[in-house]
Design a protein around this motif. Structure first.
Motif, short mmCIF file in Angstrom:
data_model
loop_
_atom_site.label_atom_id
_atom_site.label_comp_id
_atom_site.label_asym_id
_atom_site.label_seq_id
_atom_site.Cartn_x
_atom_site.Cartn_y
_atom_site.Cartn_z
N ALA A 75 9.90 33.49 -0.51
CA ALA A 75 8.86 34.50 -0.34
C ALA A 75 8.76 35.31 -1.63
N ARG A 76 7.54 35.68 -1.97
CA ARG A 76 7.35 36.51 -3.15
C ARG A 76 6.15 37.42 -2.95
N VAL A 77 6.32 38.67 -3.34
CA VAL A 77 5.26 39.66 -3.26
C VAL A 77 5.17 40.33 -4.64
N ARG A 78 3.99 40.33 -5.19
CA ARG A 78 3.75 41.00 -6.47
C ARG A 78 2.57 41.95 -6.29
N ARG A 79 2.81 43.22 -6.55
CA ARG A 79 1.76 44.23 -6.36
C ARG A 79 1.86 45.29 -7.46
N VAL A 80 0.76 45.94 -7.71
CA VAL A 80 0.72 47.09 -8.60
C VAL A 80 0.35 48.30 -7.74
N ILE A 81 1.17 49.34 -7.79
CA ILE A 81 0.98 50.52 -6.97
C ILE A 81 0.73 51.72 -7.89
N ARG A 82 -0.31 52.47 -7.61
CA ARG A 82 -0.60 53.68 -8.37
C ARG A 82 -0.38 54.87 -7.43
N PHE A 83 0.45 55.80 -7.90
CA PHE A 83 0.80 56.94 -7.07
C PHE A 83 1.00 58.16 -7.97
N ARG A 84 0.21 59.18 -7.74
CA ARG A 84 0.31 60.45 -8.47
C ARG A 84 0.24 60.26 -9.99
N GLY A 85 -0.66 59.44 -10.43
CA GLY A 85 -0.85 59.25 -11.86
C GLY A 85 0.13 58.30 -12.53
N ARG A 86 1.05 57.72 -11.77
CA ARG A 86 2.00 56.77 -12.32
C ARG A 86 1.70 55.39 -11.75
N THR A 87 1.98 54.37 -12.54
CA THR A 87 1.74 53.00 -12.12
C THR A 87 3.07 52.27 -12.02
#
Length: 101
Positions: free
Chosen positions: A71-83
């Protein structure tokens, strides 16, 4: 005029108990764990995983009734101005073999 220190004794005893318990647990965890190692072959295999979930039974392991899962999950999360980039991979093997005793 002397300071009344007697009311502070229960607080000091509680803080001492918490501190000594924390110290003992920390020493136990450090003695029970090992430093581990990083295997570059495993790192390369995890980097080559495709995204999603995969379960299969290899033909060359039919006598062992082996099942592999990845299994593999790749995501980009943006939270409070940080990536943040999240890359989570999992490889698992389940093998059942009959043993004669």
């Amino acid at each position: 005029m002397p300071l009344p220190l007697a009311p502070l004794i229960p607080l000091a005893v509680r803080l001492g108990l918490v501190a000594s318990t924390t110290w003992a647990v920390t020493r136990w965890v450090r003695s029970a764990s090992h430093p581990g190692r990083t295997d570059q072959r495993a790192e390369d295999a995890l980097d080559e995983l495709g995204e999603g979930l995969s379960v299969h039974k290899p033909a060359d392991r039919a006598e062992d009734r082996q099942t592999n899962a990845t299994a593999r999950v790749r995501r980009v999360i943006r939270f409070r101005g940080r990536t943040w980039e999240v890359d989570a991979g999992l490889m698992a093997r389940l093998r059942l073999r009959e043993r004669s005793e």
